[in-house]
Scaffold this motif. Structure first.
Motif, PDB file in Angstrom:
ATOM      1  N   UNK A 165       6.286 -10.919 -13.149  1.00 23.90           N
ATOM      2  CA  UNK A 165       5.821 -10.989 -11.519  1.00 23.90           C
ATOM      3  C   UNK A 165       6.555 -10.139 -10.676  1.00 23.90           C
ATOM      4  N   UNK A 166       7.969 -10.368 -10.887  1.00 26.55           N
ATOM      5  CA  UNK A 166       8.768  -9.491 -10.048  1.00 26.55           C
ATOM      6  C   UNK A 166       8.369  -7.910 -10.265  1.00 26.55           C
ATOM      7  N   UNK A 167       8.504  -7.806 -11.434  1.00 24.57           N
ATOM      8  CA  UNK A 167       8.419  -6.091 -11.927  1.00 24.57           C
ATOM      9  C   UNK A 167       7.018  -5.559 -11.426  1.00 24.57           C
ATOM     10  N   UNK A 168       6.000  -6.407 -11.402  1.00 21.10           N
ATOM     11  CA  UNK A 168       4.617  -6.048 -10.803  1.00 21.10           C
ATOM     12  C   UNK A 168       4.665  -6.241  -9.275  1.00 21.10           C
ATOM     13  N   UNK A 169       5.706  -6.984  -8.533  1.00 16.83           N
ATOM     14  CA  UNK A 169       5.449  -7.236  -6.982  1.00 16.83           C
ATOM     15  C   UNK A 169       4.403  -8.199  -6.878  1.00 16.83           C
ATOM     16  N   UNK A 170       4.247  -9.332  -7.710  1.00 19.02           N
ATOM     17  CA  UNK A 170       3.157 -10.219  -7.398  1.00 19.02           C
ATOM     18  C   UNK A 170       3.634 -11.410  -7.060  1.00 19.02           C
ATOM     19  N   UNK A 171       2.994 -11.913  -6.170  1.00 19.08           N
ATOM     20  CA  UNK A 171       3.179 -13.395  -5.664  1.00 19.08           C
ATOM     21  C   UNK A 171       2.072 -14.435  -6.422  1.00 19.08           C
ATOM     22  N   UNK A 172       2.384 -15.157  -7.596  1.00 14.86           N
ATOM     23  CA  UNK A 172       1.478 -15.853  -8.260  1.00 14.86           C
ATOM     24  C   UNK A 172       0.712 -16.793  -7.476  1.00 14.86           C
ATOM     25  N   UNK A 173       1.199 -17.298  -6.325  1.00 12.45           N
ATOM     26  CA  UNK A 173       0.712 -18.344  -5.745  1.00 12.45           C
ATOM     27  C   UNK A 173      -0.297 -17.641  -4.634  1.00 12.45           C
ATOM     28  N   UNK A 174      -0.240 -16.221  -4.370  1.00  9.13           N
ATOM     29  CA  UNK A 174      -1.123 -15.837  -3.264  1.00  9.13           C
ATOM     30  C   UNK A 174      -2.843 -16.027  -3.943  1.00  9.13           C
ATOM     31  N   UNK A 175      -3.676 -16.304  -3.023  1.00 13.52           N
ATOM     32  CA  UNK A 175      -4.921 -16.629  -3.381  1.00 13.52           C
ATOM     33  C   UNK A 175      -5.661 -15.356  -2.849  1.00 13.52           C
ATOM     34  N   UNK A 176      -6.722 -14.987  -3.883  1.00 14.00           N
ATOM     35  CA  UNK A 176      -7.476 -13.719  -3.434  1.00 14.00           C
ATOM     36  C   UNK A 176      -8.823 -14.151  -3.352  1.00 14.00           C
ATOM     37  N   UNK A 177      -9.584 -13.523  -2.037  1.00 15.23           N
ATOM     38  CA  UNK A 177     -10.958 -13.561  -1.988  1.00 15.23           C
ATOM     39  C   UNK A 177     -11.597 -12.695  -3.146  1.00 15.23           C
ATOM     40  N   UNK A 178     -13.180 -12.714  -2.984  1.00 16.97           N
ATOM     41  CA  UNK A 178     -13.695 -11.966  -4.317  1.00 16.97           C
ATOM     42  C   UNK A 178     -13.612 -10.425  -4.088  1.00 16.97           C
TER      43      UNK A 178
END
Length: 164
Positions: free
Chosen positions: A20-33
């Motif tokens: 997640x750190x390498x991709x710059x992703x917050x796994x808790x972030x929710x996405x709309x469609x």
């Protein structure tokens, strides 16, 4: 897939957090469609371009002891589309047309990550179809977290004792 703890999560959690750190992703972030769809298309597009490039340039890359030539653009595109969409249709003769690197870093990797993308889309669909109390159209999960968890945890999501 929603992050509930299970037996395999403890040893692989540091690997998951590092990804997640390498991709710059917050796994808790929710996405709309719309965001979820954009991530799926971006991931698939980048995978397609990288695999086409790998197949077309395999003749100058390492791990090619048979000196296999680079794939023609139409064979590379056909093969890449097939593996990125997880249909795995092949119009070539394995080791006669693909170098070891192309098979390992290209085709075998796509067997896992294209399936993970499909699993992430399935979980977004399931979250969107949940009855009240489930996901709203703006709460379909996180494509990157779902795809990462599918690769890391899906093969071992059952306890060894319950697998018998």
């Amino acid at each position: 897939m929603d992050g509930e703890p299970f037996w395999l999560q403890s040893p692989l959690a540091p690997c998951e957090r590092t990804l997640y750190r390498l991709m710059g992703v917050d796994p808790a972030e929710q996405m709309n469609w719309k965001r979820h769809l954009a991530c799926v298309l971006a991931f698939s597009g980048i995978s397609l371009a990288a695999l086409v490039a790998l197949l077309m340039t395999q003749h100058i890359l390492p791990l090619n002891p048979q000196n296999v030539s680079g794939a023609s653009w139409h064979l590379a595109l056909n093969t890449a589309i097939s593996f990125v969409t997880n249909t795995n249709w092949q119009s070539y003769a394995g080791e006669n047309a693909m170098s070891y690197l192309s098979q390992m870093a290209g085709l075998a990797v796509q067997n896992f990550v294209s399936a993970a993308a499909g699993i992430a889309v399935l979980f977004a669909l399931i979250r969107g179809l949940r009855p009240s109390g489930g996901a709203s159209p703006g709460n379909l999960g996180n494509f990157w977290a779902d795809a990462t968890r599918a690769v890391l945890y899906m093969p071992g999501n059952r306890s060894p004792l319950t697998a018998m």
